[in-house]
Design a protein around this motif. Structure first.
Motif, PDB file in Angstrom:
ATOM      1  N   ILE A 193      -2.337  10.667   0.927  1.00 23.90           N
ATOM      2  CA  ILE A 193      -2.204   9.511   0.013  1.00 23.90           C
ATOM      3  C   ILE A 193      -2.839   9.850  -1.346  1.00 23.90           C
ATOM      4  O   ILE A 193      -3.925  10.426  -1.415  1.00 23.90           O
ATOM      5  CB  ILE A 193      -2.847   8.247   0.640  1.00 23.90           C
ATOM      6  CG1 ILE A 193      -1.968   7.784   1.805  1.00 23.90           C
ATOM      7  CG2 ILE A 193      -3.027   7.133  -0.387  1.00 23.90           C
ATOM      8  CD1 ILE A 193      -2.526   6.621   2.595  1.00 23.90           C
ATOM      9  N   GLY A 194      -2.112   9.497  -2.404  1.00 23.85           N
ATOM     10  CA  GLY A 194      -2.592   9.851  -3.747  1.00 23.85           C
ATOM     11  C   GLY A 194      -1.682  10.907  -4.356  1.00 23.85           C
ATOM     12  O   GLY A 194      -1.599  11.055  -5.569  1.00 23.85           O
ATOM     13  N   ILE A 227       5.325   8.021   3.073  1.00 26.14           N
ATOM     14  CA  ILE A 227       4.690   6.939   3.843  1.00 26.14           C
ATOM     15  C   ILE A 227       5.454   5.628   3.634  1.00 26.14           C
ATOM     16  O   ILE A 227       5.795   4.922   4.597  1.00 26.14           O
ATOM     17  CB  ILE A 227       3.209   6.792   3.447  1.00 26.14           C
ATOM     18  CG1 ILE A 227       2.438   8.006   3.978  1.00 26.14           C
ATOM     19  CG2 ILE A 227       2.613   5.494   3.992  1.00 26.14           C
ATOM     20  CD1 ILE A 227       1.004   8.054   3.605  1.00 26.14           C
ATOM     21  N   GLN A 228       5.769   5.338   2.371  1.00 26.64           N
ATOM     22  CA  GLN A 228       6.493   4.093   2.080  1.00 26.64           C
ATOM     23  C   GLN A 228       7.837   4.075   2.834  1.00 26.64           C
ATOM     24  O   GLN A 228       8.205   3.091   3.466  1.00 26.64           O
ATOM     25  CB  GLN A 228       6.735   3.987   0.560  1.00 26.64           C
ATOM     26  CG  GLN A 228       7.460   2.713   0.154  1.00 26.64           C
ATOM     27  CD  GLN A 228       6.586   1.458   0.363  1.00 26.64           C
ATOM     28  OE1 GLN A 228       5.631   1.232  -0.379  1.00 26.64           O
ATOM     29  NE2 GLN A 228       6.903   0.664   1.384  1.00 26.64           N
ATOM     30  N   TYR A 229       8.525   5.220   2.769  1.00 27.26           N
ATOM     31  CA  TYR A 229       9.835   5.339   3.412  1.00 27.26           C
ATOM     32  C   TYR A 229       9.715   5.127   4.929  1.00 27.26           C
ATOM     33  O   TYR A 229      10.474   4.373   5.540  1.00 27.26           O
ATOM     34  CB  TYR A 229      10.395   6.728   3.092  1.00 27.26           C
ATOM     35  CG  TYR A 229      11.683   7.066   3.792  1.00 27.26           C
ATOM     36  CD1 TYR A 229      12.892   6.536   3.355  1.00 27.26           C
ATOM     37  CD2 TYR A 229      11.691   7.927   4.904  1.00 27.26           C
ATOM     38  CE1 TYR A 229      14.076   6.852   3.994  1.00 27.26           C
ATOM     39  CE2 TYR A 229      12.866   8.248   5.552  1.00 27.26           C
ATOM     40  CZ  TYR A 229      14.054   7.697   5.098  1.00 27.26           C
ATOM     41  OH  TYR A 229      15.209   8.009   5.749  1.00 27.26           O
ATOM     42  N   GLU A 273      -6.012   0.439   0.875  1.00 28.32           N
ATOM     43  CA  GLU A 273      -5.312  -0.457  -0.063  1.00 28.32           C
ATOM     44  C   GLU A 273      -3.868  -0.019  -0.280  1.00 28.32           C
ATOM     45  O   GLU A 273      -2.955  -0.842  -0.350  1.00 28.32           O
ATOM     46  CB  GLU A 273      -6.078  -0.543  -1.388  1.00 28.32           C
ATOM     47  CG  GLU A 273      -7.286  -1.458  -1.223  1.00 28.32           C
ATOM     48  CD  GLU A 273      -8.260  -1.423  -2.391  1.00 28.32           C
ATOM     49  OE1 GLU A 273      -9.239  -2.187  -2.342  1.00 28.32           O
ATOM     50  OE2 GLU A 273      -8.038  -0.631  -3.343  1.00 28.32           O
ATOM     51  N   PHE A 274      -3.680   1.301  -0.365  1.00 26.33           N
ATOM     52  CA  PHE A 274      -2.312   1.792  -0.543  1.00 26.33           C
ATOM     53  C   PHE A 274      -1.454   1.413   0.668  1.00 26.33           C
ATOM     54  O   PHE A 274      -0.317   0.938   0.527  1.00 26.33           O
ATOM     55  CB  PHE A 274      -2.303   3.316  -0.744  1.00 26.33           C
ATOM     56  CG  PHE A 274      -0.910   3.877  -0.800  1.00 26.33           C
ATOM     57  CD1 PHE A 274      -0.144   3.782  -1.956  1.00 26.33           C
ATOM     58  CD2 PHE A 274      -0.329   4.483   0.320  1.00 26.33           C
ATOM     59  CE1 PHE A 274       1.152   4.277  -1.998  1.00 26.33           C
ATOM     60  CE2 PHE A 274       0.963   4.974   0.292  1.00 26.33           C
ATOM     61  CZ  PHE A 274       1.707   4.863  -0.877  1.00 26.33           C
ATOM     62  N   LEU A 275      -2.017   1.594   1.850  1.00 25.06           N
ATOM     63  CA  LEU A 275      -1.270   1.294   3.080  1.00 25.06           C
ATOM     64  C   LEU A 275      -0.940  -0.196   3.174  1.00 25.06           C
ATOM     65  O   LEU A 275       0.144  -0.576   3.616  1.00 25.06           O
ATOM     66  CB  LEU A 275      -2.064   1.761   4.308  1.00 25.06           C
ATOM     67  CG  LEU A 275      -2.098   3.284   4.474  1.00 25.06           C
ATOM     68  CD1 LEU A 275      -3.254   3.711   5.369  1.00 25.06           C
ATOM     69  CD2 LEU A 275      -0.771   3.784   5.065  1.00 25.06           C
ATOM     70  N   VAL A 276      -1.868  -1.018   2.747  1.00 28.78           N
ATOM     71  CA  VAL A 276      -1.613  -2.468   2.755  1.00 28.78           C
ATOM     72  C   VAL A 276      -0.429  -2.759   1.847  1.00 28.78           C
ATOM     73  O   VAL A 276       0.500  -3.510   2.205  1.00 28.78           O
ATOM     74  CB  VAL A 276      -2.860  -3.253   2.281  1.00 28.78           C
ATOM     75  CG1 VAL A 276      -2.523  -4.722   2.020  1.00 28.78           C
ATOM     76  CG2 VAL A 276      -3.967  -3.157   3.319  1.00 28.78           C
ATOM     77  N   LYS A 277      -0.445  -2.106   0.678  1.00 28.55           N
ATOM     78  CA  LYS A 277       0.631  -2.325  -0.300  1.00 28.55           C
ATOM     79  C   LYS A 277       1.994  -1.933   0.291  1.00 28.55           C
ATOM     80  O   LYS A 277       3.017  -2.556   0.034  1.00 28.55           O
ATOM     81  CB  LYS A 277       0.339  -1.480  -1.545  1.00 28.55           C
ATOM     82  CG  LYS A 277       0.909  -2.110  -2.828  1.00 28.55           C
ATOM     83  CD  LYS A 277       0.432  -1.364  -4.064  1.00 28.55           C
ATOM     84  CE  LYS A 277       1.295  -0.137  -4.259  1.00 28.55           C
ATOM     85  NZ  LYS A 277       0.761   0.945  -4.951  1.00 28.55           N
ATOM     86  N   CYS A 278       1.962  -0.867   1.101  1.00 26.35           N
ATOM     87  CA  CYS A 278       3.227  -0.393   1.699  1.00 26.35           C
ATOM     88  C   CYS A 278       3.686  -1.275   2.854  1.00 26.35           C
ATOM     89  O   CYS A 278       4.786  -1.104   3.363  1.00 26.35           O
ATOM     90  CB  CYS A 278       3.078   1.020   2.237  1.00 26.35           C
ATOM     91  SG  CYS A 278       2.843   2.231   0.965  1.00 26.35           S
ATOM     92  N   GLY A 279       2.823  -2.154   3.328  1.00 22.71           N
ATOM     93  CA  GLY A 279       3.228  -3.050   4.420  1.00 22.71           C
ATOM     94  C   GLY A 279       2.789  -2.585   5.797  1.00 22.71           C
ATOM     95  O   GLY A 279       3.315  -3.055   6.810  1.00 22.71           O
TER      96      GLY A 279
END
Ligand code: C2E
Ligand code: MG
Ligand code: MG
Length: 681
Positions: A611-612, A620-622, A646-652
């Protein structure tokens, strides 16, 4: 001669039994459950091995013959021995199908350490006799194989299946009693010998030698008159006391000697011949090794083993695999130099004796062998022979050690003293693990899983820890070994039991537990009774099923999707949820995963670590989007930082596990969290 024959007979019988055991291991559950349908499976092997019949027999003794007749063999001794787990061969029997006189090879079909059925193959006794290579003796007299109670095992033309040699002799009258008793005494002591008997107005010599199979004896019956024809010329010559005749007599002796030698060679040739390749076998190498190790050159013994042989047999059929083995043998033979040799020592395993001068030249030689074009994958274990005094069996075990320790990116390993030390340590570790299992030293630790808000614990993963004396040992020390030796099944069951025990305790204490996921190793997922075992454990502690989930790693799916689907469906049907662990480490597509009906996908830590970096963020998003479309939940494991979370939360992403929240912890620490859910963000 008889000694050679004895060795050969045991080799033939052992080979046949090993081959049948291989079949037994490769039978699918479906085939075992439908013995009637399975008869057609055996047509090729029946032909190749000139079997009269071959059949799977249910535990109650029911089986089907090639003509479709149903027979019951429950009372046959060979069946009962196989039921008790012993591969064996019967004495002479009338076939239940058509009365033909047969000998029957029988092996247990074992699943999860239990005999679930028996596989047997019958051979007409005259073919059996022929296959043992005993015909060479028939120049001398009649040959019988009997057991130490006198029961007939085989004779070329004998059709009397109730024949017992001892009874037969007893019935001939008293003059034979002393000889018979002496013979029985020799049988009891395992001593070879001969006795003189008298029947049908004939004097006969009965020579007997102990065979290496079960309690078998080889009997050679030579009428005294026949014996006389062997020796009479010589005796007459002596009587005539003629110098000229003495010369002739010695020629006669030479002729007799040559004849014996010829028969002996014939037997020896059979004893050293491999049935599949018709080349040399292990026995050949074992007994001729010393003559190769001449002291002038250095030699290495190499074991070359075809990998995934069972899989090949399953996919291609035994006949094709036989052909592939023959072709590999020929190719290896072409690579042998002067004074070197290759033998096919065991189904799919070759032994090569190679010459070398320096370590570099040995490696070059191995690489030449490695480059042999074969349709099968193989690995090699190399033992540079230190001294001709090392026992052959020890040499073979050193090649096995080398095979278990392949050099990086190579298909071969070379035996060294350090490897030996490592091997000894592994054995000690294995013993110690077995002891640990018996003492239930393996316990579950718990790593909480958090909801999207990062506050609520909505589950936990059970991770095994070994409480060995005053140390707590992590899984990396023992899991790889346990996966290799099968002990992982026991460990996983202990962890499940510990989880159930704790859940029961928490419920009794009025706590509000969360579902706990237990890791299942892929090693036993295709074993039919393992689900029962899991269910039994859960039933003992009366834990509601929604508290138990199972994690299966992605690598479990390789080449095994059909079976895995069945297992997952079976677990689902029983009300358990299944997580796909370490997703991203293997190569499975989302499509395969959705076909397998996983409830949850666990994104591997290696993804989270990325991540980053743009491409990882996209992957990850896909992955999350796709999984959602397929109605699967997403857990991210190995979350170590706020940014990752936080990134993972954003991705759902739905669920979070990692050191950012909690490390795995022992039961008291985890149960304290259960009553007191706190904020971590
Ligand atoms: P796994 O099932 O993927 O378990 C996750 C591993 O990652 C655990 O290591 C856990 O402690 C570690 N981990 C979790 N969060 C973080 C993090 O934020 N950072 C880092 N660096 N690591 C994190 P553990 O407990 O050492 O287990 C390692 C592996 O051993 C497990 O990987 C699993 O494959 C195997 N294993 C553990 N317990 C069992 C068991 O009971 N049965 C079986 N068959 N395998 C088990
Ligand atoms: Mg896991
Ligand atoms: Mg994992």
């Amino acid at each position: 001669m008889a000694e050679n024959a004895s060795e050969h007979v045991s080799e033939v019988v052992e080979n046949e039994l090993r081959e049948l055991e291989l079949y037994a291991r490769n039978l699918t559950d479906e085939q075992i459950a439908n013995p009637q349908v399975s008869i057609d499976l055996f047509s090729t092997v029946r032909e190749k091995n000139t079997y009269n019949n071959m059949s799977i027999t249910s535990l109650d003794g029911t089986c089907y013959t090639k003509d479709g007749n149903q027979v019951n063999v429950a009372h046959r001794e060979y069946f009962q021995k196989a039921l008790a787990g012993k591969s064996n061969i019967s004495y002479l029997l009338p076939s239940k199908n058509d009365g033909t006189h047969v000998n029957v090879y029988a092996v247990p079909i074992i699943r999860n350490d239990q005999v679930v059925a028996v596989l047997w193959a019958s051979v007409k006794t005259e073919n059996f006799f022929e296959s043992l290579g005993l015909s060479g003796f028939e120049d001398y007299g009649r040959i019988f194989l009997i057991n130490d109670e006198g029961t007939l095992i085989s004779e070329r033309n004998m059709t009397d299946d109730s024949y017992n040699f001892f009874e037969f002799i007893s019935e001939t009258g008293t003059p034979n009693e002393d000889s018979l008793n002496a013979m029985k005494q020799d049988f009891a002591a395992g001593t070879d010998g001969y006795q003189q008997f008298c029947y049908s107005n004939q004097k006969i010599y009965m020579y007997y030698t102990n065979m290496r199979v079960d309690d078998w004896w080889l009997l050679i019956r030579i009428p005294k008159a026949t014996l006389w024809t062997f020796v009479a010329p010589q005796v007459n010559v002596v009587l005539a006391v003629s110098a000229v005749l003495a010369v002739i007599a010695s020629i006669d002796f030479v002729m007799l000697y040559l004849h014996v030698k010829k028969v002996n060679n014939k037997i020896r040739k059979n004893a050293y011949m491999d049935n599949i390749t018709e080349g040399k076998n292990d026995l050949y190498l074992k007994y001729n090794l010393a003559s190769y190790l001449n002291g002038e050159s250095q030699f290495a013994l190499v074991s070359l083993e075809v990998v995934n042989l069972n899989g090949l047999v399953n996919v291609l059929g035994i006949q094709t695999v036989y052909q592939m083995i023959c072709s590999l043998y020929k190719k290896l033979e072409e690579k042998m130099g002067l004074g070197e040799v290759v033998v096919h020592s065991y189904f799919g395993e070759f032994k090569l004796l190679l010459k070398y001068t320096t370590v570099e030249s040995l490696l070059k030689r191995i690489e030449q062998i490695d480059a042999v074009e074969a349709k099968m994958d193989f690995i090699m274990g190399v033992y540079p022979i230190e001294s001709a005094d090392v026992d052959y069996e020890d040499m073979c075990s050193y090649t096995n050690v080398a095979k278990g320790n392949l050099l990086p990116d190579c298909r071969y390993g070379i035996y060294t003293k350090e490897l030996h030390k490592k091997e000894v340590e592994q054995v000690q570790l294995e013993e110690s693990i077995k002891e640990g299992i018996a003492k239930q030293e393996f316990k579950a630790w718990f790593q909480p899983k958090y909801a999207m808000d990062g506050k609520n614990i909505i589950g936990a993963e059970a991770l095994v820890r070994w409480y060995k004396e005053d140390k707590i040992i992590g899984p990396y020390v023992f899991i790889p070994l346990c996966e290799a030796n099968g002990l992982i099944r026991e460990i996983d069951c202990l962890v499940l039991e510990d989880v159930c025990r704790n859940l029961q305790q928490w419920l009794r204490e009025g706590k509000n537990p969360v579902p706990i996921s237990v890791n299942l190793s892929r090693n036993y997922l295709d074993e039919p009774d393992f689900i029962h075992r899991l269910e039994n454990i859960i039933a003992v502690y009366q834990v509601p099923r929604h508290f138990i989930e199972f994690e299966v790693t992605e690598s479990a799916m390789v080449g095994n999707e059909k079976k895995l689907k069945e297992t997952i469906d079976a677990l689902h049907n029983r009300g358990f949820k299944i997580l796909l662990d370490d997703f991203g480490v293997g190569y499975s597509s989302i499509k395969t995963i959705s076909d397998l009906h996983f409830d949850t996908v666990k994104i591997d830590k290696s993804f989270v670590d990325g991540i980053g970096q743009e491409q990882w963020d996209n992957i990850i998003q896909y992955t999350i989007n796709l999984s959602k479309e397929l109605n699967m939940k997403i857990v991210a494991e190995g979350v170590e930082t706020k940014e990752q979370y936080e990134f993972l939360v954003k991705c759902g992403c739905d669920i979070f596990q990692g050191y950012y929240f909690d490390k795995p912890m022992d039961e008291p620490s985890f149960s304290a969290l259960l009553c007191n859910v706190t904020t971590h963000v």
